[in-house]
Each structure stands twice: as C-alpha cells, then as structure tokens.
Scaffold this motif. Structure first.
Motif, PDB file in Angstrom:
ATOM      1  N   LEU A 202       0.673  -1.119  -0.144  1.00  0.00           N
ATOM      2  CA  LEU A 202      -0.020   0.062  -0.150  1.00  0.00           C
ATOM      3  C   LEU A 202       0.674   1.446  -0.129  1.00  0.00           C
ATOM      4  O   LEU A 202       0.549   2.201  -0.827  1.00  0.00           O
ATOM      5  CB  LEU A 202      -0.791  -0.081   1.026  1.00  0.00           C
ATOM      6  CG  LEU A 202      -1.950   1.044   1.325  1.00  0.00           C
ATOM      7  CD1 LEU A 202      -2.910   1.172   0.080  1.00  0.00           C
ATOM      8  CD2 LEU A 202      -2.862   0.846   2.743  1.00  0.00           C
ATOM      9  N   SER A 203       2.125   1.317   0.703  1.00  0.00           N
ATOM     10  CA  SER A 203       2.641   2.533   0.775  1.00  0.00           C
ATOM     11  C   SER A 203       3.498   2.628  -0.618  1.00  0.00           C
ATOM     12  O   SER A 203       3.435   3.755  -0.801  1.00  0.00           O
ATOM     13  CB  SER A 203       4.040   2.155   1.893  1.00  0.00           C
ATOM     14  OG  SER A 203       3.375   1.851   3.222  1.00  0.00           O
ATOM     15  N   LYS A 204       4.032   1.508  -1.039  1.00  0.00           N
ATOM     16  CA  LYS A 204       4.273   1.700  -2.413  1.00  0.00           C
ATOM     17  C   LYS A 204       3.420   2.242  -3.607  1.00  0.00           C
ATOM     18  O   LYS A 204       3.768   3.044  -4.523  1.00  0.00           O
ATOM     19  CB  LYS A 204       4.980   0.408  -3.181  1.00  0.00           C
ATOM     20  CG  LYS A 204       6.264  -0.067  -2.357  1.00  0.00           C
ATOM     21  CD  LYS A 204       6.664  -1.467  -3.008  1.00  0.00           C
ATOM     22  CE  LYS A 204       8.010  -1.875  -2.347  1.00  0.00           C
ATOM     23  NZ  LYS A 204       8.237  -3.247  -2.820  1.00  0.00           N
ATOM     24  N   ALA A 205       2.231   1.897  -3.476  1.00  0.00           N
ATOM     25  CA  ALA A 205       1.088   2.434  -4.374  1.00  0.00           C
ATOM     26  C   ALA A 205       0.903   3.754  -4.146  1.00  0.00           C
ATOM     27  O   ALA A 205       0.846   4.495  -4.966  1.00  0.00           O
ATOM     28  CB  ALA A 205      -0.208   1.412  -4.058  1.00  0.00           C
ATOM     29  N   LYS A 206       0.832   3.987  -3.048  1.00  0.00           N
ATOM     30  CA  LYS A 206       0.759   5.648  -2.718  1.00  0.00           C
ATOM     31  C   LYS A 206       1.806   6.295  -2.890  1.00  0.00           C
ATOM     32  O   LYS A 206       1.890   7.527  -3.511  1.00  0.00           O
ATOM     33  CB  LYS A 206       0.670   5.885  -1.349  1.00  0.00           C
ATOM     34  CG  LYS A 206      -0.837   5.308  -0.562  1.00  0.00           C
ATOM     35  CD  LYS A 206      -0.808   5.725   1.010  1.00  0.00           C
ATOM     36  CE  LYS A 206      -2.219   5.436   1.336  1.00  0.00           C
ATOM     37  NZ  LYS A 206      -2.194   5.518   3.142  1.00  0.00           N
ATOM     38  N   ASP A 214       9.193   8.407   0.216  1.00  0.00           N
ATOM     39  CA  ASP A 214       9.925   7.114   0.129  1.00  0.00           C
ATOM     40  C   ASP A 214      10.196   6.908   1.615  1.00  0.00           C
ATOM     41  O   ASP A 214      10.575   5.502   1.820  1.00  0.00           O
ATOM     42  CB  ASP A 214      11.247   7.566  -0.691  1.00  0.00           C
ATOM     43  CG  ASP A 214      11.801   8.911  -0.196  1.00  0.00           C
ATOM     44  OD1 ASP A 214      11.286   9.716   0.637  1.00  0.00           O
ATOM     45  OD2 ASP A 214      13.113   8.993  -0.432  1.00  0.00           O
ATOM     46  N   ILE A 215      10.173   7.898   2.487  1.00  0.00           N
ATOM     47  CA  ILE A 215      10.237   7.564   3.870  1.00  0.00           C
ATOM     48  C   ILE A 215       9.317   6.505   4.606  1.00  0.00           C
ATOM     49  O   ILE A 215       9.600   5.517   5.116  1.00  0.00           O
ATOM     50  CB  ILE A 215      10.417   8.877   4.655  1.00  0.00           C
ATOM     51  CG1 ILE A 215      11.307   9.693   4.454  1.00  0.00           C
ATOM     52  CG2 ILE A 215      10.394   8.470   6.283  1.00  0.00           C
ATOM     53  CD1 ILE A 215      11.423  10.918   5.301  1.00  0.00           C
ATOM     54  N   GLU A 216       8.009   6.639   4.019  1.00  0.00           N
ATOM     55  CA  GLU A 216       6.832   5.798   4.560  1.00  0.00           C
ATOM     56  C   GLU A 216       7.196   4.417   3.905  1.00  0.00           C
ATOM     57  O   GLU A 216       6.953   3.350   4.607  1.00  0.00           O
ATOM     58  CB  GLU A 216       5.561   6.353   4.122  1.00  0.00           C
ATOM     59  CG  GLU A 216       5.248   7.674   4.671  1.00  0.00           C
ATOM     60  CD  GLU A 216       3.694   7.950   4.290  1.00  0.00           C
ATOM     61  OE1 GLU A 216       2.704   7.211   4.164  1.00  0.00           O
ATOM     62  OE2 GLU A 216       3.844   9.192   3.671  1.00  0.00           O
ATOM     63  N   VAL A 217       7.648   4.228   2.728  1.00  0.00           N
ATOM     64  CA  VAL A 217       7.866   3.138   2.132  1.00  0.00           C
ATOM     65  C   VAL A 217       9.029   2.453   2.773  1.00  0.00           C
ATOM     66  O   VAL A 217       9.253   1.255   3.127  1.00  0.00           O
ATOM     67  CB  VAL A 217       8.217   3.269   0.444  1.00  0.00           C
ATOM     68  CG1 VAL A 217       8.788   1.728   0.022  1.00  0.00           C
ATOM     69  CG2 VAL A 217       7.303   3.568  -0.181  1.00  0.00           C
ATOM     70  N   PRO A 423     -10.211   4.513   5.213  1.00  0.00           N
ATOM     71  CA  PRO A 423      -9.107   3.945   3.971  1.00  0.00           C
ATOM     72  C   PRO A 423      -8.463   2.534   4.627  1.00  0.00           C
ATOM     73  O   PRO A 423      -8.703   2.006   5.798  1.00  0.00           O
ATOM     74  CB  PRO A 423      -7.921   4.849   4.135  1.00  0.00           C
ATOM     75  CG  PRO A 423      -8.174   5.560   5.502  1.00  0.00           C
ATOM     76  CD  PRO A 423      -9.513   5.592   5.773  1.00  0.00           C
ATOM     77  N   TYR A 424      -8.098   1.697   3.681  1.00  0.00           N
ATOM     78  CA  TYR A 424      -7.518   0.383   3.939  1.00  0.00           C
ATOM     79  C   TYR A 424      -6.366   0.523   5.122  1.00  0.00           C
ATOM     80  O   TYR A 424      -6.270  -0.493   5.837  1.00  0.00           O
ATOM     81  CB  TYR A 424      -7.156  -0.151   2.767  1.00  0.00           C
ATOM     82  CG  TYR A 424      -6.755  -1.585   2.786  1.00  0.00           C
ATOM     83  CD1 TYR A 424      -7.694  -2.346   3.164  1.00  0.00           C
ATOM     84  CD2 TYR A 424      -5.438  -2.042   2.475  1.00  0.00           C
ATOM     85  CE1 TYR A 424      -7.442  -3.993   3.442  1.00  0.00           C
ATOM     86  CE2 TYR A 424      -4.969  -3.272   2.592  1.00  0.00           C
ATOM     87  CZ  TYR A 424      -6.282  -4.332   3.157  1.00  0.00           C
ATOM     88  OH  TYR A 424      -5.703  -5.478   3.420  1.00  0.00           O
ATOM     89  N   SER A 425      -5.771   1.463   5.012  1.00  0.00           N
ATOM     90  CA  SER A 425      -4.546   1.599   6.147  1.00  0.00           C
ATOM     91  C   SER A 425      -5.034   1.568   7.552  1.00  0.00           C
ATOM     92  O   SER A 425      -4.409   0.817   8.359  1.00  0.00           O
ATOM     93  CB  SER A 425      -3.831   2.816   5.949  1.00  0.00           C
ATOM     94  OG  SER A 425      -4.395   3.989   5.831  1.00  0.00           O
ATOM     95  N   PHE A 426      -6.154   2.116   7.899  1.00  0.00           N
ATOM     96  CA  PHE A 426      -6.640   2.029   8.991  1.00  0.00           C
ATOM     97  C   PHE A 426      -7.070   0.742   9.393  1.00  0.00           C
ATOM     98  O   PHE A 426      -6.766   0.288  10.592  1.00  0.00           O
ATOM     99  CB  PHE A 426      -8.115   3.160   9.030  1.00  0.00           C
ATOM    100  CG  PHE A 426      -7.330   4.449   9.091  1.00  0.00           C
ATOM    101  CD1 PHE A 426      -6.779   5.117   8.393  1.00  0.00           C
ATOM    102  CD2 PHE A 426      -8.040   5.294  10.331  1.00  0.00           C
ATOM    103  CE1 PHE A 426      -6.280   6.416   8.659  1.00  0.00           C
ATOM    104  CE2 PHE A 426      -7.789   6.504  10.612  1.00  0.00           C
ATOM    105  CZ  PHE A 426      -6.976   7.203   9.779  1.00  0.00           C
ATOM    106  N   LEU A 427      -7.720  -0.179   8.492  1.00  0.00           N
ATOM    107  CA  LEU A 427      -8.087  -1.429   8.643  1.00  0.00           C
ATOM    108  C   LEU A 427      -7.044  -2.354   8.956  1.00  0.00           C
ATOM    109  O   LEU A 427      -7.041  -3.086   9.894  1.00  0.00           O
ATOM    110  CB  LEU A 427      -9.079  -2.212   7.328  1.00  0.00           C
ATOM    111  CG  LEU A 427      -9.355  -3.365   7.563  1.00  0.00           C
ATOM    112  CD1 LEU A 427     -10.427  -3.776   8.724  1.00  0.00           C
ATOM    113  CD2 LEU A 427      -9.988  -3.790   6.226  1.00  0.00           C
ATOM    114  N   LEU A 428      -5.829  -2.251   8.297  1.00  0.00           N
ATOM    115  CA  LEU A 428      -4.743  -2.984   8.406  1.00  0.00           C
ATOM    116  C   LEU A 428      -4.016  -2.575   9.682  1.00  0.00           C
ATOM    117  O   LEU A 428      -3.533  -3.523  10.485  1.00  0.00           O
ATOM    118  CB  LEU A 428      -3.631  -2.489   7.314  1.00  0.00           C
ATOM    119  CG  LEU A 428      -3.822  -3.156   6.077  1.00  0.00           C
ATOM    120  CD1 LEU A 428      -2.644  -2.930   5.051  1.00  0.00           C
ATOM    121  CD2 LEU A 428      -3.755  -4.779   6.056  1.00  0.00           C
ATOM    122  N   GLN A 429      -4.066  -1.374  10.039  1.00  0.00           N
ATOM    123  CA  GLN A 429      -3.600  -0.950  11.344  1.00  0.00           C
ATOM    124  C   GLN A 429      -4.358  -1.431  12.532  1.00  0.00           C
ATOM    125  O   GLN A 429      -3.729  -2.023  13.727  1.00  0.00           O
ATOM    126  CB  GLN A 429      -3.337   0.687  11.460  1.00  0.00           C
ATOM    127  CG  GLN A 429      -2.741   1.004  12.866  1.00  0.00           C
ATOM    128  CD  GLN A 429      -1.234   0.496  12.655  1.00  0.00           C
ATOM    129  OE1 GLN A 429      -0.651   0.661  11.925  1.00  0.00           O
ATOM    130  NE2 GLN A 429      -0.933   0.116  14.071  1.00  0.00           N
TER     131      GLN A 429
END
Length: 463
Positions: A202-206, A214-217, A423-429
């Motif tokens: 997901l980070s790469k897609a963003k 790139d820090i998030e990735v 967002p999906y990131s919230f679900l993953l977290q």
C-alpha cells in the motif's frame, strides 16, 4: 571418664537401645495460608496425575514416555536399590555368619635338635567343618540403631526419587506449554507479516501516486524485516524446546514432537486452586519428607556410636572333623568342636568414641536445621506462587476485556472501510493492534499455566 561408662550394667539387664529416640522437631507453621478472592473453592480431590485434567493426549504421552525413559529417574531408582542393598547388609549383623571350609596342611621337621627318627618326617593334617565367625550379640541396640538409620536412608532415597519424578513432570509440562506458546506466537507473527506486506504494498502504491513519501515506504520495509527476524528467532526457540523435550523423554534430536491443545484451550481446562490451603499439605512434599528421613537416620546414628561405650559380647565356634589322611576324612575322622565367648569394653581410647559421638550429634543438628529450612523455603515458595496465581488471573481478565474492545473496533473499521468511509490503511493498522492484543493475552495465559504448574509441584503434586 565419660558418664556412659557407668551405665553398662543397667542397660545390660534391661536390654535397652542406647541413643535418643526420634522426635520430630517443633516447627511453627501457619494454620492457613493467605486467601485470595479470585480462587475457586469448589475443588475436587486432586489425583497424582493432575496433568490428565487437561485431556491433552500429546502432553500425557510425553509425560508417560519421560517417566519410562528419563535417565534421572533411572539413576534415582538405582540409588533406592543401592540403599536397600546397604540395609540388607546392615541387617545381616543380627544373624550369625556360618561358613563351611576345609584345609590340608603338610609339614616336615628338619631341625637338628630332633632325633634321627623324627628328623625329616612328614606330618599331614586334613580338616573339614563349619565355623561361626565372631557374632556380636546386640545387647545395647548398636545394630538396631544401624538398621533404623539404614531404613530411614531407604525412605529418603525413595522420596528423592519422587522428587525427581515430580521435577521431571513439571519440566515436561513447562516445556510443552512453552512449545505451544511459541507455536501460537509464530502463527500470529506470521499473520502479522502478511499484514505488513500488505502495508508495504500500500505504501508503494501511494508513493507511485505521489500521496506518500519514500520515508513511509522505507519504514514499511524496515518493519517487515523486523518481523522476519522475529520469525527466525521463534523458529530457533521452537527447535531448542523440542530438543529439550526429547532429552527429557529419552528421545534424540530430529524426532517429531507431538502437539495437542493450544494455550487458550489448555487455559480453559486449568485446575482450580482452593482459597484456603492448610499447611499440612506440605507433608506431601518429597523434599520435606526426604529431609526428615535424613534427620531420622542421623538421630539413629548417635545411638550406633554411643553403643561403643558399652561392652560388646561376641560368640565364636567351630564344628568339624579332621584326619591325617585325606582319603579317610569322611570314613575314620576325628571329630572336633569348640565354642567361645568374648567380651570387650573400652577403658581408654584417647577420645576416639567421644569424638565420633560429637560428630554424630553435629550432623544431626545440621539435619535439624536443614529440615526446618526446607519447610520455611516451601512456605515461601507456595505463598509467592499463590500470589502470582491471583495477579496473573487479574491480568488475563483485563486483557480479555481489551481484546473484546479491539475486536469491536476492528469490526466497526471494517464496516466503514467496506462503506468507503475509512481507508484500507486504517483497517490494516486495526488488524495489527488486534493481533498484538491477542498475542499479549496468550502470553499471560502461558504465564498462568506455568505458574500453576510450579504451584502444584510446590504443594507436593496436588492439594
């Protein structure tokens, strides 16, 4: 001159056993240990095979295999056999030692002082018969005290064997619980790795869309590497515990270790501990029982040593036949017999007996201290484990509430994600948080089972 030298006549007439009779040392014990509100009073009588209450065939199989194959138990059993042999040897002193034998001697006179008719003459003497070696009559209980000490030593070795078996059972249970905990942890970390790989994707897609840096990735990659390292560590720990279980049960590295119930399933079948435990339960602890038998043996040894102050009465004898010609020893023998009695009483020994007596008294006192220390250590151990038993249950209840709230939060986030609100990131977290909470709960359940196993061992294998 020692006071004991003036008592032999009295003891001879009375046929007493010298030395102090054993009396259990007075020890202050609490009538009841601390009560804890979280413990269930409805407890059935505990059996020796308390682990069978889990209904885990894999655990029971490991314990049965360990009891059968473990070398520490075999060593302890051999020690019991050795003590039985030593006691039989001591008890043999109550009976006369009778033997059968024979001898043939031949001599020739060559001395110049003998007459010519005797000079150079051969003499033969053949003897065959029974003999009674020196048999000491146990007037003053010397050998009775020795037998008492030997029998106490047998019991001591048997209690040590029980202690070894209890320790083995505890070690197998603790190792099995740890193995199942590590298995469960590995599964959860593996699931966490799945979530983290999705977070990385997901980070790469963003990043490709320009909505993330790139820090998030890089952070996502670093978290995934940490999880992979954790999985490698868990694999090594699992292998170590498996090998330890194989060693305890007489297996060899590489054999398969059976698995049964999960930690949560084992916890659901946990054993209830009563709120009030009477202190006489400590009487079942094999280390306390062994310490007392060591004390009994050392007490009896004082009487064994003191018996040397008094006269010893011994009998000797022989019965047989002899002949000048070996071929006629059974046809035309000369029969003979002799019987003798002897008495010996020490008058001066330079303090040897007194020194041995002081040594025996000192060893007894050491065993008294060791016995009392064992009891106090047992009380301390049980009280500490009872407290841990209660506090761990409190933690589990708290984590169970947290787990319910986290699951509910995850359910709501999932609904909002499906509705396009979250967002999906919230679900993953949220899924990661839920998994971590569940892992913490399993960890506390594992700690509870381990503490309870140690508590059962501290109570002598039950309550």
């Amino acid at each position: 001159m020692n006071k004991y030298y003036f008592l032999p006549l009295v003891l001879f007439i009375a046929g007493c056993t010298v030395g102090p009779d054993y009396k259990r040392p007075a020890t202050e014990l609490p009538v009841e240990w601390n009560s804890y509100e979280k413990m269930d009073m409805n407890v059935s009588k505990e059996t020796k095979k308390w682990w069978e209450s889990f209904n885990d065939s894999a655990l029971s199989g490991l314990i049965n295999k360990g009891v059968e194959n473990n070398f520490d138990i075999k060593i302890a059993m051999s020690q019991v056999d050795a003590m039985i042999g030593e006691a039989e040897s001591v008890d043999s002193n109550f009976y006369p030692q009778i033997g059968v034998g024979g001898a043939s001697t031949r001599s020739q006179n060559t001395a110049s002082m003998l007459s010519n008719s005797q000079k150079g003459k051969l003499y033969t003497n053949n003897v065959f018969g029974l003999s009674l070696s020196s048999f000491e009559i146990d007037f003053f209980g010397k050998w009775r005290r020795a037998s008492e000490a030997a029998k106490a030593t047998i019991l001591q070795s048997k209690f040590v064997q029980s202690q070894v078996q209890q320790t083995l059972t505890t070690d197998i249970c603790l190792s099995y619980f740890k193995l199942r905990f590590l298995d469960d942890t590995f599964d959860k970390v593996n699931q966490l790795a799945v979530y983290q790989r999705e977070m990385l994707a997901l980070s790469k897609a963003k990043f490709d869309q320009g909505t993330a840096t790139d820090i998030e990735v890089s952070q996502s990659k670093r978290e995934l590497l940490k999880i992979n390292d954790q999985m490698s560590d868990l694999k090594a720990q699992i292998k170590t515990v498996e090998n330890h279980l194989l060693m305890l049960t007489g297996g060899v590295p590489g054999e398969k270790v059976s698995r049964g119930l999960s930690i949560s399933e084992l916890y659901s079948k946990r054993i209830s501990i009563p709120a009030g435990l009477p202190s006489d339960l400590l009487a079942r602890r094999p280390d306390i029982l062994a310490a007392e038998q060591a004390l009994i043996a050392s007490n009896a040894n004082i009487g064994f040593v003191r018996a040397d102050y008094f006269p010893s009465f011994s009998l000797t004898g022989a019965l047989g036949q002899q002949s000048l010609d070996l071929s006629t020893i059974l046809k035309q023998p000369q029969r003979f017999y002799n019987f003798g009695a002897s008495v010996y009483m020490p008058l001066f020994d330079g303090g040897y007996i007194k020194g041995k007596e002081n040594e025996a008294i000192a060893y007894k006192q050491q065993n008294v201290y060791a016995y009392k220390k064992t009891i106090l250590s047992a009380l301390e151990e049980v009280d500490n484990l009872l407290f841990l038993h209660s506090t761990t249950q409190d933690k589990i209840q708290s984590l169970e509430l947290q787990e319910k709230k986290v699951f509910e939060e995850t359910r709501l986030i999932n609904q909002r994600y499906v509705g396009g609100i979250m967002p999906y990131s919230f679900l993953l977290q949220s899924s990661v948080t839920s998994l971590t909470t569940s892992e913490n709960l399993v960890n506390e359940k594992y700690a509870f089972l381990s503490n309870q196993t140690l508590l059962i061992k501290a109570l002598g294998g039950g309550f």
